[in-house]
Write a protein that holds these residues in place. Sequence first.
Motif, short mmCIF file in Angstrom:
data_model
loop_
_atom_site.label_atom_id
_atom_site.label_comp_id
_atom_site.label_asym_id
_atom_site.label_seq_id
_atom_site.Cartn_x
_atom_site.Cartn_y
_atom_site.Cartn_z
N CYS A 1 -1.35 -1.67 9.99
CA CYS A 1 -0.96 -0.71 8.95
C CYS A 1 -1.95 0.44 8.98
O CYS A 1 -3.17 0.21 9.02
N HIS B 1 0.72 -6.40 1.60
CA HIS B 1 -0.47 -7.05 2.15
C HIS B 1 -0.83 -8.26 1.28
O HIS B 1 -0.52 -8.28 0.09
N CYS C 1 0.84 -1.20 0.00
CA CYS C 1 0.00 0.00 0.00
C CYS C 1 0.87 1.25 0.00
O CYS C 1 2.10 1.16 0.00
N CYS D 1 -3.10 2.07 6.76
CA CYS D 1 -4.05 2.06 5.64
C CYS D 1 -5.33 1.34 6.01
O CYS D 1 -6.33 1.43 5.30
N ARG E 1 1.70 3.17 2.24
CA ARG E 1 2.59 3.35 3.39
C ARG E 1 3.95 2.70 3.14
O ARG E 1 4.88 2.91 3.90
N ARG F 1 -5.80 -1.98 6.16
CA ARG F 1 -5.90 -3.37 5.72
C ARG F 1 -5.44 -4.29 6.86
O ARG F 1 -4.45 -4.01 7.52
ZN LIG Z 1 -1.15 -0.82 4.36
#
Ligand SMILES: [Zn+2]
Length: 408
Positions: free
Chosen positions: A293, A235, A228, A295, A230, A297
């Motif tokens: 994370c 993932h 992602c 994000c 970040r 996920r």
């Molecule tokens: Zn992430």
Amino acid sequence: MTDDELYRAQVAYLLERSAFYREKLAGHEAGSLDELAALPLTEKDELRATRTPENPIGAHLCVPREEIVRIYSTSGTTGDPSYVPLTAGDLENWIVGSARSYAASGVRPGQTIVSTYNAGPFVAGAALAAFERIGLTHVPVGTGNTEKLLRAVEQLRPEAVVLTPSHAAYLAESHPSLAGSSVQRVLVAGEPGGGEPAFRARLEEGWGAQVTEAMGVGDIGVSLFGECERQDGMHLGAHGFVHLELIDPDTEAALPLEDGASGELVLTHLQHRAAPLLRFRTRDHVHVRTTPCPCGRAGIRIRCVGRTDDMLIVRGVNVFPSAVREVVGAFAPDVSGNVAVRPERPGVTQEPPLPVAVELARGREDDPRLAEAIREKLRDVLVVQTRIELVPWGALRRSEYKSTLVER
Ligand SMILES: [Zn+2]
């Protein structure tokens, strides 16, 4: 269904349909997913050994030919390629997982992506459908066609490109104008390296874009993992389709999936039909991150540090050529970032010092102090004694597809 329910159904399917696993699992009790580590591992060579003229795919094939919609090949580092059959449902799951992995990079519907894979015999071709699935305008230019790629970037102004890290590095170095192009995201896959901080920094500078990586495993699925925005590991885009484990490649013991763990990635299909695999040894050595994370996920993240096939053992210490490249890359701007590990003897086990050719940056001169600093850093970080030879810029081979970090 939960992963555990899917797994139990997958094992029941294997016992019913797979001659390979009926034999392999004889005498074993397949319980829950938590008990998976008690079952035997599957090696690629074992599958290959079951091929016959009547069944060129192997004894792990579970469906009649008329249910197979596609057969890919894996290149394999040794010997014949092996075949990877897919039912329509398998192919659909591959595309869904791959689309999730690539979408993690931040590409959005309505944007344009230029891809450099071929829709050829290898599983990477299946990832092409993922780009349309995300809702991207997909411009395939094929492998090794730099002129077509540059023209498409200039004329069609894509937001993203997808290519191998070696190819991305080659282009960034040979075409400095790319830094000012429309490309905001460079998605790399096909070999490890896209997550090495120094290498990634070089790519990002060269392209003026964010670099994220994705990764698949030929026999299991295409682009199973994707990073992602970040940029803190990949993932599992193929969640629900694949279960992952970590093992010690030497002892084959299962390792806990805890933050900072590293080992060989082992994958199990959860809802595959044509030729599902259980505890398949990928030979990919990965680092694991388990912290949440930002994000959002769920699940762990991995970073592939190299193939266990590429690993060398120097006085009892495991050394990955990609890790050598990572350490050396931190000496930019004095070095170009290209390295070649040059073992003096065949096989995995090497005597120190391990010879490493390090390419200088453009215009830099040979400098014994730099060589010494690199040697000390490699000793401190990787616990390996090396002999560093600085070579002029341009002396090491560039690849338009995948790099070879070990030269024998
Ligand atoms: Zn992430």
